[in-house]
Motif scaffolding. Structure first.
Motif, PDB file in Angstrom:
ATOM      1  N   SER A  64       0.784  -1.248   0.038  1.00  0.00           N
ATOM      2  CA  SER A  64      -0.015   0.026  -0.032  1.00  0.00           C
ATOM      3  C   SER A  64       0.911   1.227   0.020  1.00  0.00           C
ATOM      4  N   VAL A  65       0.981   2.048  -0.966  1.00  0.00           N
ATOM      5  CA  VAL A  65       1.388   3.198  -1.175  1.00  0.00           C
ATOM      6  C   VAL A  65       0.805   4.596  -1.436  1.00  0.00           C
ATOM      7  N   ARG A  66       0.852   5.580  -0.617  1.00  0.00           N
ATOM      8  CA  ARG A  66       0.247   6.730  -0.477  1.00  0.00           C
ATOM      9  C   ARG A  66       0.992   8.119  -0.893  1.00  0.00           C
ATOM     10  N   GLY A  67       0.989   8.652  -1.858  1.00  0.00           N
ATOM     11  CA  GLY A  67       1.545   9.906  -2.271  1.00  0.00           C
ATOM     12  C   GLY A  67       3.137   9.907  -2.259  1.00  0.00           C
ATOM     13  N   LEU A  68       3.626   8.743  -2.805  1.00  0.00           N
ATOM     14  CA  LEU A  68       5.161   8.655  -2.752  1.00  0.00           C
ATOM     15  C   LEU A  68       5.857   9.503  -3.846  1.00  0.00           C
ATOM     16  N   GLN A  69       6.846  10.287  -3.087  1.00  0.00           N
ATOM     17  CA  GLN A  69       7.583  11.025  -3.934  1.00  0.00           C
ATOM     18  C   GLN A  69       9.107  10.723  -3.749  1.00  0.00           C
ATOM     19  N   VAL A  70       9.671  10.750  -4.895  1.00  0.00           N
ATOM     20  CA  VAL A  70      11.302  10.424  -4.800  1.00  0.00           C
ATOM     21  C   VAL A  70      12.085  11.438  -5.469  1.00  0.00           C
ATOM     22  N   ARG A  71      12.870  11.874  -5.122  1.00  0.00           N
ATOM     23  CA  ARG A  71      13.756  13.141  -5.748  1.00  0.00           C
ATOM     24  C   ARG A  71      15.252  12.778  -5.813  1.00  0.00           C
ATOM     25  N   TYR A  72      15.785  13.111  -7.071  1.00  0.00           N
ATOM     26  CA  TYR A  72      17.131  12.819  -7.147  1.00  0.00           C
ATOM     27  C   TYR A  72      17.959  14.444  -7.434  1.00  0.00           C
ATOM     28  N   GLY A  73      18.190  14.845  -6.501  1.00  0.00           N
ATOM     29  CA  GLY A  73      18.673  16.185  -6.632  1.00  0.00           C
ATOM     30  C   GLY A  73      17.492  17.299  -7.135  1.00  0.00           C
ATOM     31  N   ASP A  74      17.437  17.777  -8.200  1.00  0.00           N
ATOM     32  CA  ASP A  74      16.602  18.613  -8.677  1.00  0.00           C
ATOM     33  C   ASP A  74      15.436  17.898  -9.480  1.00  0.00           C
ATOM     34  N   PHE A  75      15.687  16.599  -9.447  1.00  0.00           N
ATOM     35  CA  PHE A  75      14.859  15.858 -10.637  1.00  0.00           C
ATOM     36  C   PHE A  75      13.739  15.079  -9.594  1.00  0.00           C
ATOM     37  N   ASP A  76      12.471  15.264 -10.074  1.00  0.00           N
ATOM     38  CA  ASP A  76      11.377  14.641  -9.338  1.00  0.00           C
ATOM     39  C   ASP A  76      10.944  13.182  -9.986  1.00  0.00           C
ATOM     40  N   ALA A  77      11.687  12.229  -9.502  1.00  0.00           N
ATOM     41  CA  ALA A  77      11.679  10.916 -10.229  1.00  0.00           C
ATOM     42  C   ALA A  77      10.192  10.091 -10.095  1.00  0.00           C
ATOM     43  N   VAL A  78       9.584  10.511  -8.782  1.00  0.00           N
ATOM     44  CA  VAL A  78       8.219   9.946  -8.651  1.00  0.00           C
ATOM     45  C   VAL A  78       7.551  10.887  -7.918  1.00  0.00           C
ATOM     46  N   ARG A  79       6.262  11.328  -8.592  1.00  0.00           N
ATOM     47  CA  ARG A  79       5.624  12.492  -7.998  1.00  0.00           C
ATOM     48  C   ARG A  79       4.319  12.323  -7.382  1.00  0.00           C
ATOM     49  N   GLY A  80       4.239  11.565  -6.366  1.00  0.00           N
ATOM     50  CA  GLY A  80       3.172  11.387  -5.510  1.00  0.00           C
ATOM     51  C   GLY A  80       2.313  10.451  -6.201  1.00  0.00           C
TER      52      GLY A  80
END
Lengths: 315, 259
Positions: A22-38
């Motif tokens: 179960s995943v909710r609002g997952l956000q992953v960022r590498y530096g300035d790059f938003d790899a996964v946006r919620g």
């Protein structure tokens, strides 16, 4: 079908017993790059869930978070009831992982690789069983570096399913495989499901998702554009029909769907397939227009996938 | 199915043993990591001992060189190269999907280099004794030099992986710290104990030389720089550098070549 937004959910839904992930609002960022946006994601126990998307869509990054390897900047994640970022040690014995590539000590033979794995993994299993299951017995004494791409993927899969873990995560399990090897890999994945295991896989191949997955999610540019069962996704999309009309057909009839006309080829995408097709056939009969190559079909996953990509490019 | 499950320690040993087997299979790597340091260490003992100056002083220099050579080449550079190579081929990532803990993966990957270094030290002790080296007058600073030197070189190895994108580049990225540690460990023992040049002991690796010298010449706790016990700045330097390298490694260490 669900449409997700870039905003993480304010209140995470409690994971029920049926949820493997179960995943909710997952956000992953590498530096300035938003790899996964919620993104939001639910995988039920015992199902095969396919994550589709182009290169750079965020699939592998999402898997890495589920595996406990990637760090997130937002959202909540529960895998078998455990937050992988907080307690990967509790998750390790219950989860098998196939990497997208590599991960082998090239100098070791196939047999040595599995024997080492036997000593490193808590779940009991036997190298001989896996060698036989993945048709590597004849290659047992060959160094990994000398295996073909397909053989390496099979060895990789053998290590992922070692000891039949509750959850198996496969990152592009059939990339680079020939059709026969791909078919055999599908069989192995289906066997896992028959044994009650949960499988999450990423793939570029739509036919793979169609053949294996109970539910799919299509990722694009760090977001989930579409998710649900294949039947529900397809049913929610406009169906279509196409035909080549004879010369001098003149103006086409009024229909509720979107009409594309290129020369004498007509294509209609509509949510009222029966009504629009009836109108079209009536128009042709009234005017004596001959329709060749007439075809009608529900939307395919390929249409939807293409729609996600082009929709994003146009926005 | 088999029913036996291994303990965490036996898993670490299993991976460590596999690393040693791989090292022994690769003849070039085996010679460079097993025999070269011994050859160099023996060379130091033979040649330096032939000079006009003898006694505990020269043996302190010889032992310091042997230690720093093993720690820099055998531990620091080897760890950097091994970890970067295993990261590049995603073996580290694969091992994290096994039942090994993260610490277990790192200990198993780097343990063989440390174990080989300890064997080298034992062989140096035998070679030196056969060539007439005196027994150290104080083994405490020598033990501190060994333990502290290993701690600095292991942690420095992990830190250097942060700036090393490929195993080939490790040959370049390890050079600065290799030369600094080697030169400092060589210079500090020949500087007067109460000289301000002793401040060089703050350089990583330098205390290996200082503490080895004190082990052979004595005066471990005699007043040195700023009236402090002679060994204290060296011990502090080893502790601080180990802490700094550990902190850096914890924050920036990468398991995956992608990010």
């Amino acid at each position: 079908m669900t449409q997700t937004t870039s905003e993480p959910a304010a209140v995470p839904r409690a994971a029920d017993d049926d949820a493997a992930i179960s995943v909710r609002g997952l956000q992953v960022r590498y530096g300035d790059f938003d790899a996964v946006r919620g993104i939001d994601l639910d995988v039920r126990r015992g199902e095969i869930f396919a994550l589709l998307g182009t290169n750079g869509a965020g699939k592998t990054t999402t898997l890495e978070v589920l595996e406990g390897f990637g760090s997130r900047v937002g959202g909540t994640v529960s895998v078998l009831g455990i937050d992988p970022a907080r307690d990967r040690a509790a998750l390790r014995p219950r989860m098998g992982v196939q990497l997208q590539e590599g991960g082998f000590v090239d100098e070791l033979t196939v047999q040595e690789t599995l024997q080492l794995w036997q000593r490193l993994v808590e779940r009991p299993d036997r190298p001989e069983r896996l060698l036989e299951r993945f048709e590597l017995t004849g290659r047992r004494d060959v160094a990994v570096t000398r295996l073909s791409g397909g053989e390496k993927r099979r060895l990789d899969l053998a290590m992922a399913v070692w000891g039949s873990p509750e959850l198996v995560i496969l990152d592009e399990p059939t990339t680079g495989l020939d059709p026969e090897s791909r078919r055999r890999t599908w069989d192995a994945i289906q066997e896992l499901q028959e044994a009650g295991r949960t499988v999450v896989l990423t793939t570029h191949y739509l036919e793979e998702a169609e053949a294996l997955a109970d539910r799919v999610a299509i990722m694009h540019e760090g977001r989930i554009a579409v998710s649900g069962t294949l039947a529900a996704i397809v049913a929610a999309q406009p169906a279509g029909f196409s035909a080549t009309v004879s010369d001098g057909a003149g103006a086409l009839p009024a229909v509720s769907g979107a009409v594309e006309r290129e020369g004498d080829h007509v294509r209609v995408r509509t949510e009222d397939l029966q009504g629009d097709l009836t109108a079209f056939l009536g128009w042709a009969a009234d005017r004596g227009v001959r329709l060749s190559d007439l075809r009608a079909a529900p939307a395919s996953l390929a249409d939807i996938y293409h729609g996600v990509r082009t929709g994003s490019e146009q926005s | 199915m088999t029913t036996a499950t291994a303990s965490p320690a036996s898993r670490v040993l299993a991976l460590g043993a596999a690393e040693v087997r791989l090292l022994l299979r690769n003849r070039t790597a085996a010679i460079s990591s097993l025999f070269l340091p011994i050859a160099f260490g023996g060379f130091f003992a033979f040649t330096f001992n032939q000079g006009a100056v003898g006694g505990p002083g020269i043996w302190a220099t010889i032992a310091a060189l042997q230690l720093v050579l093993t720690f820099t080449m055998g531990v620091y550079i080897t760890i950097t190269q091994t970890v970067v190579a295993r990261r590049q081929t995603r073996v580290l990532k694969r091992m994290r999907t096994s039942s090994l803990s993260d610490a277990g993966v790192l200990v198993a990957t780097t343990g063989p280099a440390v174990a080989i270094a300890v064997v080298h030290l034992a062989l140096y002790a035998v070679i030196n004794s056969l060539l007439g080296a005196p027994f150290p007058v104080d083994v405490v600073p020598l033990a501190l030099a060994v333990v502290g030197g290993l701690a600095v070189c292991v942690t420095a190895g992990f830190v250097t992986t942060i700036v090393t994108p490929s195993p080939e580049r490790a040959q370049i990225t390890t050079l600065p710290l290799f030369f600094v540690m080697f030169a400092a460990a060589f210079v500090v023992p020949v500087v007067a104990v109460d000289s301000w040049w002793q401040a060089l002991v703050l350089v990583p690796g330098a205390p290996i030389g200082l503490l080895t010298q004190l082990a052979f010449t004595g005066g471990t706790w005699a007043p040195g720089l700023l009236g402090l016990p002679a060994a204290l700045p060296g011990v502090l330097s080893l502790v601080v550098w180990t802490a700094v390298f550990t902190l850096l490694a914890q924050r920036r260490f990468r398991w995956d070549p992608r990010h």
